[in-house]
Design a protein around this motif. Sequence first.
Motif, PDB file in Angstrom:
ATOM      1  N   GLU A  37       0.819  -1.209   0.000  1.00  0.00           N
ATOM      2  CA  GLU A  37       0.000   0.000   0.000  1.00  0.00           C
ATOM      3  C   GLU A  37       0.857   1.265   0.000  1.00  0.00           C
ATOM      4  N   VAL A  38       2.059   1.185   0.553  1.00  0.00           N
ATOM      5  CA  VAL A  38       2.969   2.337   0.530  1.00  0.00           C
ATOM      6  C   VAL A  38       3.458   2.582  -0.890  1.00  0.00           C
ATOM      7  N   SER A  39       3.837   1.513  -1.587  1.00  0.00           N
ATOM      8  CA  SER A  39       4.258   1.650  -2.986  1.00  0.00           C
ATOM      9  C   SER A  39       3.133   2.214  -3.833  1.00  0.00           C
ATOM     10  N   ALA A  40       1.930   1.698  -3.640  1.00  0.00           N
ATOM     11  CA  ALA A  40       0.787   2.154  -4.442  1.00  0.00           C
ATOM     12  C   ALA A  40       0.512   3.634  -4.213  1.00  0.00           C
ATOM     13  N   ALA A  41       0.585   4.076  -2.959  1.00  0.00           N
ATOM     14  CA  ALA A  41       0.323   5.492  -2.663  1.00  0.00           C
ATOM     15  C   ALA A  41       1.371   6.382  -3.308  1.00  0.00           C
ATOM     16  N   ARG A  42       2.623   5.927  -3.283  1.00  0.00           N
ATOM     17  CA  ARG A  42       3.685   6.748  -3.861  1.00  0.00           C
ATOM     18  C   ARG A  42       3.556   6.812  -5.388  1.00  0.00           C
ATOM     19  N   LEU A  43       3.252   5.690  -6.024  1.00  0.00           N
ATOM     20  CA  LEU A  43       3.059   5.674  -7.477  1.00  0.00           C
ATOM     21  C   LEU A  43       1.900   6.576  -7.883  1.00  0.00           C
ATOM     22  N   ILE A  69       5.491  -3.481  -8.216  1.00  0.00           N
ATOM     23  CA  ILE A  69       4.971  -2.397  -9.056  1.00  0.00           C
ATOM     24  C   ILE A  69       3.836  -2.888  -9.949  1.00  0.00           C
ATOM     25  N   GLY A  70       3.886  -4.170 -10.315  1.00  0.00           N
ATOM     26  CA  GLY A  70       2.946  -4.712 -11.284  1.00  0.00           C
ATOM     27  C   GLY A  70       1.472  -4.485 -10.988  1.00  0.00           C
ATOM     28  N   PRO A  71       0.976  -4.778  -9.775  1.00  0.00           N
ATOM     29  CA  PRO A  71      -0.461  -4.594  -9.526  1.00  0.00           C
ATOM     30  C   PRO A  71      -0.947  -3.174  -9.777  1.00  0.00           C
ATOM     31  N   TRP A  72      -0.147  -2.181  -9.389  1.00  0.00           N
ATOM     32  CA  TRP A  72      -0.585  -0.797  -9.624  1.00  0.00           C
ATOM     33  C   TRP A  72      -0.605  -0.480 -11.115  1.00  0.00           C
ATOM     34  N   ARG A  99      21.972 -13.612 -25.398  1.00  0.00           N
ATOM     35  CA  ARG A  99      20.652 -13.302 -25.936  1.00  0.00           C
ATOM     36  C   ARG A  99      19.564 -14.093 -25.204  1.00  0.00           C
ATOM     37  N   ASP A 100      19.781 -15.385 -24.982  1.00  0.00           N
ATOM     38  CA  ASP A 100      18.763 -16.201 -24.328  1.00  0.00           C
ATOM     39  C   ASP A 100      18.499 -15.728 -22.902  1.00  0.00           C
ATOM     40  N   THR A 101      19.581 -15.399 -22.175  1.00  0.00           N
ATOM     41  CA  THR A 101      19.403 -14.928 -20.796  1.00  0.00           C
ATOM     42  C   THR A 101      18.648 -13.614 -20.755  1.00  0.00           C
ATOM     43  N   VAL A 102      19.039 -12.677 -21.602  1.00  0.00           N
ATOM     44  CA  VAL A 102      18.383 -11.364 -21.616  1.00  0.00           C
ATOM     45  C   VAL A 102      16.915 -11.505 -21.990  1.00  0.00           C
ATOM     46  N   HIS A 103      16.617 -12.268 -23.032  1.00  0.00           N
ATOM     47  CA  HIS A 103      15.217 -12.453 -23.424  1.00  0.00           C
ATOM     48  C   HIS A 103      14.418 -13.126 -22.314  1.00  0.00           C
ATOM     49  N   GLY A 104      15.019 -14.101 -21.640  1.00  0.00           N
ATOM     50  CA  GLY A 104      14.314 -14.758 -20.550  1.00  0.00           C
ATOM     51  C   GLY A 104      13.999 -13.820 -19.405  1.00  0.00           C
ATOM     52  N   HIS A 105      14.953 -12.969 -19.055  1.00  0.00           N
ATOM     53  CA  HIS A 105      14.723 -12.019 -17.970  1.00  0.00           C
ATOM     54  C   HIS A 105      13.690 -10.965 -18.370  1.00  0.00           C
ATOM     55  N   VAL A 106      13.708 -10.549 -19.618  1.00  0.00           N
ATOM     56  CA  VAL A 106      12.730  -9.556 -20.071  1.00  0.00           C
ATOM     57  C   VAL A 106      11.328 -10.152 -20.071  1.00  0.00           C
ATOM     58  N   ARG A 107      11.184 -11.381 -20.521  1.00  0.00           N
ATOM     59  CA  ARG A 107       9.860 -12.009 -20.484  1.00  0.00           C
ATOM     60  C   ARG A 107       9.365 -12.140 -19.042  1.00  0.00           C
ATOM     61  N   ALA A 108      10.265 -12.477 -18.124  1.00  0.00           N
ATOM     62  CA  ALA A 108       9.880 -12.552 -16.714  1.00  0.00           C
ATOM     63  C   ALA A 108       9.481 -11.173 -16.183  1.00  0.00           C
ATOM     64  N   ALA A 109      10.205 -10.138 -16.603  1.00  0.00           N
ATOM     65  CA  ALA A 109       9.872  -8.776 -16.174  1.00  0.00           C
ATOM     66  C   ALA A 109       8.491  -8.367 -16.680  1.00  0.00           C
ATOM     67  N   LEU A 110       8.182  -8.715 -17.918  1.00  0.00           N
ATOM     68  CA  LEU A 110       6.862  -8.396 -18.473  1.00  0.00           C
ATOM     69  C   LEU A 110       5.758  -9.057 -17.649  1.00  0.00           C
ATOM     70  N   ARG A 111       5.963 -10.306 -17.252  1.00  0.00           N
ATOM     71  CA  ARG A 111       4.952 -10.990 -16.438  1.00  0.00           C
ATOM     72  C   ARG A 111       4.821 -10.329 -15.072  1.00  0.00           C
ATOM     73  N   SER A 112       5.948  -9.999 -14.448  1.00  0.00           N
ATOM     74  CA  SER A 112       5.897  -9.389 -13.121  1.00  0.00           C
ATOM     75  C   SER A 112       5.253  -8.008 -13.161  1.00  0.00           C
ATOM     76  N   LEU A 113       5.613  -7.227 -14.164  1.00  0.00           N
ATOM     77  CA  LEU A 113       5.093  -5.861 -14.273  1.00  0.00           C
ATOM     78  C   LEU A 113       3.654  -5.832 -14.774  1.00  0.00           C
ATOM     79  N   GLY A 114       3.231  -6.886 -15.452  1.00  0.00           N
ATOM     80  CA  GLY A 114       1.877  -6.926 -15.958  1.00  0.00           C
ATOM     81  C   GLY A 114       1.628  -5.971 -17.100  1.00  0.00           C
ATOM     82  N   VAL A 115       2.657  -5.715 -17.907  1.00  0.00           N
ATOM     83  CA  VAL A 115       2.517  -4.821 -19.058  1.00  0.00           C
ATOM     84  C   VAL A 115       2.836  -5.604 -20.325  1.00  0.00           C
ATOM     85  N   GLU A 116       2.334  -5.108 -21.452  1.00  0.00           N
ATOM     86  CA  GLU A 116       2.616  -5.764 -22.727  1.00  0.00           C
ATOM     87  C   GLU A 116       3.985  -5.375 -23.267  1.00  0.00           C
ATOM     88  N   THR A 117       4.413  -4.134 -22.955  1.00  0.00           N
ATOM     89  CA  THR A 117       5.678  -3.631 -23.474  1.00  0.00           C
ATOM     90  C   THR A 117       6.361  -2.792 -22.405  1.00  0.00           C
TER      91      THR A 117
END
Length: 310
Positions: A37-43, A69-72, A99-117
């Motif tokens: 809730e603190v993160s959400a209020a600040r965002l 950050i993703g839920p907000w 390349r494989d490591t970077v793409h894997g981490h980016v796909r994981a970041a997209l899932r965590s952040l809940g954004v398409e891009t």
Amino acid sequence: MPRSPLQMLDGLLGQEGMESAAHRFVLGGPFGAEPAEVSAARLAHFADAGGLLVETSHSYAKGQAEVAIGPWLRQNPGTLGVATKVGHDFTGADIPLSRDTVHGHVRAALRSLGVETIDVLLYHCDDPDRPVAELADTLVSLVEAGYVRRVGASNWPAQRLSALTAELAERGHTPVASYQFSLAEPDPAHLGGSLHADRAVLDVVGEHRLPLLAWSSQARGYFARTEPREINGRPDPYDTVDNRHRRRRCLELADQLGTRPETVALAWTLHHPQVWPSIGARTTEQIDRSLEARRLQLTDAQVGWLRHGR
């Protein structure tokens, strides 16, 4: 029709928006290491104040920062853009940028952040064993896959940043750079391996008109303190003789302008048109204090005096 926040972000990251200071603050902070809730209020507070970009990393808070950050972001789509970094494991250590490591981490970041891009994706470190052309190709492949909009690098030596800029230019992209940059110039021996935007880096940034995301733009609170302290068990990298003089000049000018010395120091950073100061605010009140720097229109003479004393 008014432009959306993300349309404004695209414009400001482009060449035509370099001179605008109104929206160049970037929100950092202890996401993943504080109550949700603190993160959400600040965002929400930052967005309501006109902020456009929140900054984090796949490694922060042992991998929990993006998750926090993703839920907000999901509940407020199109309100804030996000910049994140890959290249560190959850202990903060550098990892190989295959390349494989970077793409894997980016796909994981997209899932965590809940954004398409992801709006801005940065290498958190260099991988000096890999050719710059290979690392540039990996970044471009992320754009072509629709994973990210803008790409760049953090904490690269100036020569490698210049080479990356040239490689990306050949592929039709202008990178975003990310380094420590503030009125206080740190002692690199105590900066924990991260890089300050020194003269060589700033020459690359200036020559190619790169947006510069300035982390620790307030020198980790140095201008708000009067007593030395340790940071992460090490001496404060900003507590040098030159920086003590700069802090004294900030206090003197703040008294004249009716504001706080840390606000003057942040206004100094904001005076540089290609710089996006990242503020690690922990409260909404700290966000408001930082945003006060937008109203201080320092002269070139004041900017020079704050830095050099003349």
